[in-house]
Enzyme design. Structure first.
Site, PDB file in Angstrom:
ATOM      1  N   ALA A  74       0.823  -1.208   0.000  1.00  0.00           N
ATOM      2  CA  ALA A  74       0.000   0.000   0.000  1.00  0.00           C
ATOM      3  C   ALA A  74       0.863   1.266   0.000  1.00  0.00           C
ATOM      4  O   ALA A  74       0.501   2.259  -0.617  1.00  0.00           O
ATOM      5  CB  ALA A  74      -0.948  -0.004   1.184  1.00  0.00           C
ATOM      6  N   ALA A 203      -1.883  -6.796   0.577  1.00  0.00           N
ATOM      7  CA  ALA A 203      -2.186  -8.206   0.848  1.00  0.00           C
ATOM      8  C   ALA A 203      -2.025  -8.581   2.329  1.00  0.00           C
ATOM      9  O   ALA A 203      -2.837  -9.325   2.874  1.00  0.00           O
ATOM     10  CB  ALA A 203      -1.296  -9.105  -0.014  1.00  0.00           C
ATOM     11  N   THR A 243       9.825  -6.561 -12.764  1.00  0.00           N
ATOM     12  CA  THR A 243       9.312  -7.923 -12.901  1.00  0.00           C
ATOM     13  C   THR A 243       8.258  -8.198 -11.840  1.00  0.00           C
ATOM     14  O   THR A 243       8.477  -7.908 -10.662  1.00  0.00           O
ATOM     15  CB  THR A 243      10.473  -8.933 -12.776  1.00  0.00           C
ATOM     16  OG1 THR A 243      11.415  -8.658 -13.794  1.00  0.00           O
ATOM     17  CG2 THR A 243       9.987 -10.363 -12.888  1.00  0.00           C
ATOM     18  N   CYS A 329       7.178   4.763  18.683  1.00  0.00           N
ATOM     19  CA  CYS A 329       8.584   5.009  18.941  1.00  0.00           C
ATOM     20  C   CYS A 329       9.183   5.762  17.765  1.00  0.00           C
ATOM     21  O   CYS A 329       9.380   5.223  16.692  1.00  0.00           O
ATOM     22  CB  CYS A 329       9.312   3.680  19.145  1.00  0.00           C
ATOM     23  SG  CYS A 329      10.709   3.837  20.247  1.00  0.00           S
TER      24      CYS A 329
END
Ligand SMILES: *Cc1c(COP(=O)(O)O)cnc(C)c1O
Length: 397
Positions: A74, A203, A243, A329
Site C-alpha cells: 500500500a 495483501a 518484474t 517510537c
C-alpha cells in the site's frame, strides 16, 4: 491449551491464510516463469496466474481487471497515486486535500510534495475522529487536483463517509483517492458505488503475503492518468515497471477471493467478539473508547485506560498478548499517537491507549483470556499508582 501470545495486532499485519500459502507455493518452484516472457509456456503460465489474480482483486472492489496495478504494497501504491496524480495534473493545479489522521504513507507523501511546491490542506478531525464535510467542501479551490481520505483508520477503525466525500469531489471535478488498506476485504468496498477514482490496498492486511499490494486507477468517467514513479520495462501498462512478484500477486488474488467469499461470515464471528471485549473492558473504571462508536471497522477497538501507561501495561503482559499501544517510537522518544492527539486526547490519555485488532483466526477463548489479563493488569498497576490514589481521594488532577 491456549497458545501464547494471543495475537491481537491484525491491523499491523495478519497471518497468511494457509489457503493463500497453498495457492502461492507452485509459483516459486514449478511455475516460476517471468510473467513478461512471451516466448515459452512457463512465461504464459505465470502471466495467466497474474491475469487471474488481477480479476480476483478487481472483483473484491467492483473494478475491472485493467484498472488494477500491482505494487509492493500500500505504501508504494499511495506514493504512485498521489505523486502520479500531482505530476500529471500539474497544469490544472497543485492543491491536495487530506486529513491529519491519515496513515504515514499518505502524510509523508503529501509532505514530500509540499517541499516540491504542492499546496496541501490538512483537515482536522473531531473527538470521534471524523472530518467535517462542509470544511472539506470549503477547502476546494479551482486548483484542487486531489482529495485523499482513507476508507478506515488503522488506529481507531473509524470509517470515513466515503460516498459523501466522493459526491463532493465529483461535484467539483476533483479526483478522489482512498487508502482502503484496512477496509478492503473486511467491509464491502465498491469503487463505483463509493465513487472512488484511486484506491490502495495491501495483501498482508487481509491474510495475504507481505510485500504485495495494488492500486486501483479508474479508467472511465473520469479516465485517470498517472505519471509513473518507477521506470523500466513498462510493466503494468507503463505505470509500474519491474518484474512482477508472481507468487505474491497470486497470494493477493487468493486473499481477495477468500475475503470476498467469507467477509460476511468473518464479520458475523468477529464483531460479537469485538463487542464483547469492548464491553467488558469498558467496565473497568475510567476507561474510554476512542473513535466514533457506530462507525468503525468490525475488528478494531481502541481504548484508553486513564492513569495507566500503556507501555507499562504492555510490559506486564506483552509476552502473552501481542497488540499495539497509542505510543509510537520515533527515534529515541515515545511519541503519543498523532491520530489520538488529533482527536483531542491529552498526551496522557493517548499514552494510556491500546489498539485491539481482531482477525479471522481470533477465538472466543483468546478474547476471554484478553479480558481477564487486561483487567487484572490495569487493576494491578492502579493499586501501585500514586496518581490513581490521588484520583480516588478526589484530588483534582
Ligand atoms: C498498513 C497500512 C498501510 C501500508 O501498507 P504496506 O503494504 O505495509 O505498505 C497504508 N495505509 C494503511 C491504512 C495501513 O493500515
Amino acid at each position: 491449551m491456549l497458545q501464547l501470545p494471543v495475537y491481537l495486532d491484525n491491523n499491523a499485519t495478519t497471518p497468511c491464510d494457509p489457503r493463500v500459502v497453498a495457492a502461492m507455493l507452485p509459483y516459486f518452484t514449478e511455475i516460476f516463469g517471468n510473467a513478461a516472457s512471451r516466448s515459452h509456456p512457463l512465461g504464459w503460465a505465470a502471466e495467466e496466474a497474474v491475469d487471474n489474480a488481477r480479476e480476483q482483486v478487481a472483483k473484491l472492489i467492483g473494478a475491472t481487471p485493467k484498472e488494477i496495478i500491482f505494487t509492493s504494497g500500500a505504501t508504494e501504491a499511495v506514493n504512485l497515486a498521489i505523486k502520479g496524480v500531482y505530476e500529471t495534473y500539474t497544469t490544472k493545479g497543485n492543491h491536495i486535500i487530506t486529513a491529519v489522521t491519515e496513515h504515514k504513507a499518505v502524510i509523508d507523501t503529501c509532505k514530500h510534495l509540499e517541499k516540491q511546491g504542492a499546496q496541501v490542506t490538512w483537515l482536522p478531525v473531531n473527538h470521534e475522529g471524523l472530518i467535517d464535510l462542509s470544511e472539506l467542501e470549503a477547502a476546494i479551490t479551482p486548483k484542487t487536483i486531489l482529495i485523499s481520505l482513507m476508507y478506515a483508520n488503522n488506529e481507531t477503525g473509524v470509517i470515513n463517509p466515503v460516498r459523501a466525500i466522493s459526491d463532493i469531489a465529483r461535484k467539483h471535478g476533483v479526483l478522489f483517492m482512498t487508502d482502503a488498506t484496512q477496509a478492503a476485504g473486511k467491509i464491502p468496498v465498491d469503487v463505483n458505488n463509493d465513487g472512488i477514482d484511486l484506491l490502495t490496498l495491501s495483501a498482508h492486511k487481509m491474510y495475504g503475503p507481505k510485500g504485495t499490494g495494488a492500486l486501483y486507477v479508474r479508467r472511465r468517467s473520469p479516465r485517470v492518468t498517472l505519471t509513473a514513479q518507477i521506470d523500466g520495462g513498462g510493466h503494468e501498462r507503463g505505470m509500474r515497471s519491474g518484474t512482477l512478484n508472481v507468487p505474491g500477486i497470486v497470494g493477493l488474488g487468493k486473499a481477495c477471493e477468500l475475503c470476498m467469499e467469507e467477509m460476511a461470515a468473518d464479520t458475523q464471528r468477529i464483531l460479537p467478539m469485538r463487542n464483547r471485549l469492548e464491553k467488558a473492558l469498558l467496565e473497568i473504571e475510567q476507561t474510554y473508547l476512542n473513535g466514533a462508536p457506530g462507525q468503525r471497522l468490525p475488528h478494531t477497538c481502541n481504548l484508553s485506560f486513564k492513569y495507566v501507561e500503556s507501555e507499562t501495561l504492555m510490559m506486564g503482559f506483552n509476552k502473552k498478548i501481542a497488540l499495539s499501544s497509542g505510543s509510537a517510537c520515533t527515534s529515541a522518544s515515545l511519541e503519543p499517537s498523532y491520530v489520538l492527539k488529533a482527536m483531542g486526547l491529552s498526551d496522557d490519555l493517548a499514552h494510556a491507549s491500546l489498539r485491539f485488532g481482531l482477525g479471522r483466526f481470533t477465538t472466543d477463548e483468546q478474547i476471554d483470556f484478553t479480558i481477564q489479563t487486561i483487567t487484572d493488569a490495569v487493576t494491578q498497576l492502579r493499586t501501585i499508582s500514586p496518581i490513581w490514589e490521588m484520583y480516588k481521594d478526589g484530588v483534582d488532577l
